[in-house]
Scaffold this motif. Sequence first.
Motif, PDB file in Angstrom:
ATOM      1  N   HIS A  18      68.289   4.578  44.153  1.00  0.00           N
ATOM      2  CA  HIS A  18      68.488   5.814  43.388  1.00  0.00           C
ATOM      3  C   HIS A  18      67.197   6.221  42.679  1.00  0.00           C
ATOM      4  N   ARG A  19      66.506   5.255  42.099  1.00  0.00           N
ATOM      5  CA  ARG A  19      65.231   5.553  41.421  1.00  0.00           C
ATOM      6  C   ARG A  19      64.221   6.140  42.412  1.00  0.00           C
ATOM      7  N   GLU A  20      64.176   5.572  43.610  1.00  0.00           N
ATOM      8  CA  GLU A  20      63.252   6.078  44.638  1.00  0.00           C
ATOM      9  C   GLU A  20      63.592   7.512  45.021  1.00  0.00           C
ATOM     10  N   LEU A  21      64.873   7.808  45.188  1.00  0.00           N
ATOM     11  CA  LEU A  21      65.289   9.171  45.525  1.00  0.00           C
ATOM     12  C   LEU A  21      64.966  10.142  44.388  1.00  0.00           C
ATOM     13  N   LEU A  22      65.187   9.720  43.164  1.00  0.00           N
ATOM     14  CA  LEU A  22      64.844  10.565  42.011  1.00  0.00           C
ATOM     15  C   LEU A  22      63.348  10.854  41.996  1.00  0.00           C
ATOM     16  N   ASP A  23      62.539   9.822  42.218  1.00  0.00           N
ATOM     17  CA  ASP A  23      61.081  10.001  42.250  1.00  0.00           C
ATOM     18  C   ASP A  23      60.667  10.993  43.337  1.00  0.00           C
ATOM     19  N   LYS A  24      61.255  10.860  44.513  1.00  0.00           N
ATOM     20  CA  LYS A  24      60.920  11.756  45.619  1.00  0.00           C
ATOM     21  C   LYS A  24      61.320  13.194  45.295  1.00  0.00           C
ATOM     22  N   LEU A  25      62.490  13.361  44.689  1.00  0.00           N
ATOM     23  CA  LEU A  25      62.949  14.704  44.332  1.00  0.00           C
ATOM     24  C   LEU A  25      62.031  15.353  43.311  1.00  0.00           C
ATOM     25  N   LEU A  26      61.521  14.567  42.386  1.00  0.00           N
ATOM     26  CA  LEU A  26      60.615  15.115  41.370  1.00  0.00           C
ATOM     27  C   LEU A  26      59.306  15.610  41.985  1.00  0.00           C
ATOM     28  N   SER A  33      63.650  22.577  52.382  1.00  0.00           N
ATOM     29  CA  SER A  33      64.590  21.738  53.123  1.00  0.00           C
ATOM     30  C   SER A  33      64.476  20.293  52.655  1.00  0.00           C
ATOM     31  N   GLU A  34      63.263  19.859  52.278  1.00  0.00           N
ATOM     32  CA  GLU A  34      63.084  18.492  51.790  1.00  0.00           C
ATOM     33  C   GLU A  34      63.885  18.270  50.508  1.00  0.00           C
ATOM     34  N   ARG A  35      63.790  19.204  49.568  1.00  0.00           N
ATOM     35  CA  ARG A  35      64.533  19.083  48.303  1.00  0.00           C
ATOM     36  C   ARG A  35      66.030  19.070  48.581  1.00  0.00           C
ATOM     37  N   ASP A  36      66.472  19.967  49.449  1.00  0.00           N
ATOM     38  CA  ASP A  36      67.890  20.056  49.781  1.00  0.00           C
ATOM     39  C   ASP A  36      68.386  18.759  50.413  1.00  0.00           C
ATOM     40  N   GLU A  37      67.637  18.226  51.364  1.00  0.00           N
ATOM     41  CA  GLU A  37      68.046  16.983  52.042  1.00  0.00           C
ATOM     42  C   GLU A  37      68.055  15.801  51.082  1.00  0.00           C
ATOM     43  N   LEU A  38      67.021  15.696  50.255  1.00  0.00           N
ATOM     44  CA  LEU A  38      66.962  14.588  49.294  1.00  0.00           C
ATOM     45  C   LEU A  38      68.071  14.700  48.254  1.00  0.00           C
ATOM     46  N   ILE A  81      77.795  12.247  35.012  1.00  0.00           N
ATOM     47  CA  ILE A  81      76.811  12.300  36.105  1.00  0.00           C
ATOM     48  C   ILE A  81      77.349  13.159  37.244  1.00  0.00           C
ATOM     49  N   ASP A  82      78.608  12.968  37.580  1.00  0.00           N
ATOM     50  CA  ASP A  82      79.233  13.750  38.646  1.00  0.00           C
ATOM     51  C   ASP A  82      79.224  15.239  38.302  1.00  0.00           C
ATOM     52  N   GLU A  83      79.545  15.578  37.057  1.00  0.00           N
ATOM     53  CA  GLU A  83      79.522  16.978  36.629  1.00  0.00           C
ATOM     54  C   GLU A  83      78.108  17.553  36.688  1.00  0.00           C
ATOM     55  N   ALA A  84      77.123  16.762  36.274  1.00  0.00           N
ATOM     56  CA  ALA A  84      75.730  17.227  36.309  1.00  0.00           C
ATOM     57  C   ALA A  84      75.271  17.457  37.746  1.00  0.00           C
ATOM     58  N   LEU A  85      75.666  16.573  38.660  1.00  0.00           N
ATOM     59  CA  LEU A  85      75.319  16.766  40.076  1.00  0.00           C
ATOM     60  C   LEU A  85      75.929  18.049  40.612  1.00  0.00           C
ATOM     61  N   LEU A  99      64.791  22.739  38.129  1.00  0.00           N
ATOM     62  CA  LEU A  99      63.899  21.623  37.826  1.00  0.00           C
ATOM     63  C   LEU A  99      64.120  21.119  36.400  1.00  0.00           C
ATOM     64  N   THR A 100      64.345  22.017  35.468  1.00  0.00           N
ATOM     65  CA  THR A 100      64.627  21.615  34.090  1.00  0.00           C
ATOM     66  C   THR A 100      65.904  20.779  34.034  1.00  0.00           C
ATOM     67  N   LYS A 101      66.949  21.262  34.690  1.00  0.00           N
ATOM     68  CA  LYS A 101      68.215  20.532  34.734  1.00  0.00           C
ATOM     69  C   LYS A 101      68.033  19.187  35.440  1.00  0.00           C
ATOM     70  N   PHE A 102      67.262  19.192  36.518  1.00  0.00           N
ATOM     71  CA  PHE A 102      67.070  17.952  37.258  1.00  0.00           C
ATOM     72  C   PHE A 102      66.333  16.917  36.414  1.00  0.00           C
ATOM     73  N   LYS A 103      65.331  17.356  35.672  1.00  0.00           N
ATOM     74  CA  LYS A 103      64.595  16.423  34.802  1.00  0.00           C
ATOM     75  C   LYS A 103      65.519  15.850  33.730  1.00  0.00           C
ATOM     76  N   ASP A 104      66.398  16.668  33.180  1.00  0.00           N
ATOM     77  CA  ASP A 104      67.382  16.176  32.212  1.00  0.00           C
ATOM     78  C   ASP A 104      68.320  15.171  32.878  1.00  0.00           C
ATOM     79  N   PHE A 105      68.766  15.512  34.081  1.00  0.00           N
ATOM     80  CA  PHE A 105      69.641  14.616  34.829  1.00  0.00           C
ATOM     81  C   PHE A 105      68.942  13.291  35.120  1.00  0.00           C
ATOM     82  N   ASP A 106      67.698  13.373  35.569  1.00  0.00           N
ATOM     83  CA  ASP A 106      66.904  12.186  35.880  1.00  0.00           C
ATOM     84  C   ASP A 106      66.864  11.251  34.662  1.00  0.00           C
TER      85      ASP A 106
END
Length: 163
Positions: A18-26, A33-38, A81-85, A99-106
Motif C-alpha cells: 500500500h505504501r508503494e502504491l501511495l508513493d507511485k500515485l503521488l 491513465s497511470e493515475r487512474d490505473e494506480l 478510509i472507504d469513504e475517502a476512497l 491531489l489535495t484530497k489524495f495527500k490528506d488521504f495518504d
Amino acid sequence: MATNAEIFDRLKQDHDTHRELLDKLLETSGDSSERDELFTELTKELKSHAAAEEQALYSTMLRKPPTTDETRHSVAEHHEIDEALNDLAATDMSSSSWLTKFKDFDHQYRHHIDEEEEDHFPDFENYLDDDDRAHMEKVFERRKEEEKAEAEVTPEKKEDAKE
C-alpha cells in the motif's frame, strides 16, 4: 503452525504494498491513465485488505475484552478510509482538489497502518492462542482473494464529491 509474528508480518506485507502504491500515485499528475490505473489498484487492494483483516483479525480481537477499544477504533478508521476512497473516485483527477484530497488521504492512511503496526499488533499478540492463529490463517488469504475479486471503485456522483 504460523506464529503470531508471521501473521502480523503478512499484514505488514500488504501495508508495504500500500505504501508503494501511495508513493507511485503521488508521482502522477492530472487525469492520466497511470493515475487512474494506480488508483484503481490501490482502491481494490485497500478494500480487500480491510475486509479480510476485519474478518480474520478484528473478528478475533473483538472476542478479547482487553482489545475491544483498539479493534473498534481500527474498524471505524476502515470505514473512514472507504469513504475517502469513494470521495476521491468522485473527484475529477485533473483538478487540484483531487491531489489535495489524495495527500490528506495518504497522511490519514499511513497514520492508520503505522498505528496498527506499532501499537495494535504488538498488543494483540499478547491475546492470541493457537486456535486464533489457525482461524486467522484460514480466513485472511481466502477472504482477501474473494474480496479483491468483488472490490470496485465506487465513486459517489461527481456532484456529490466533497469540496
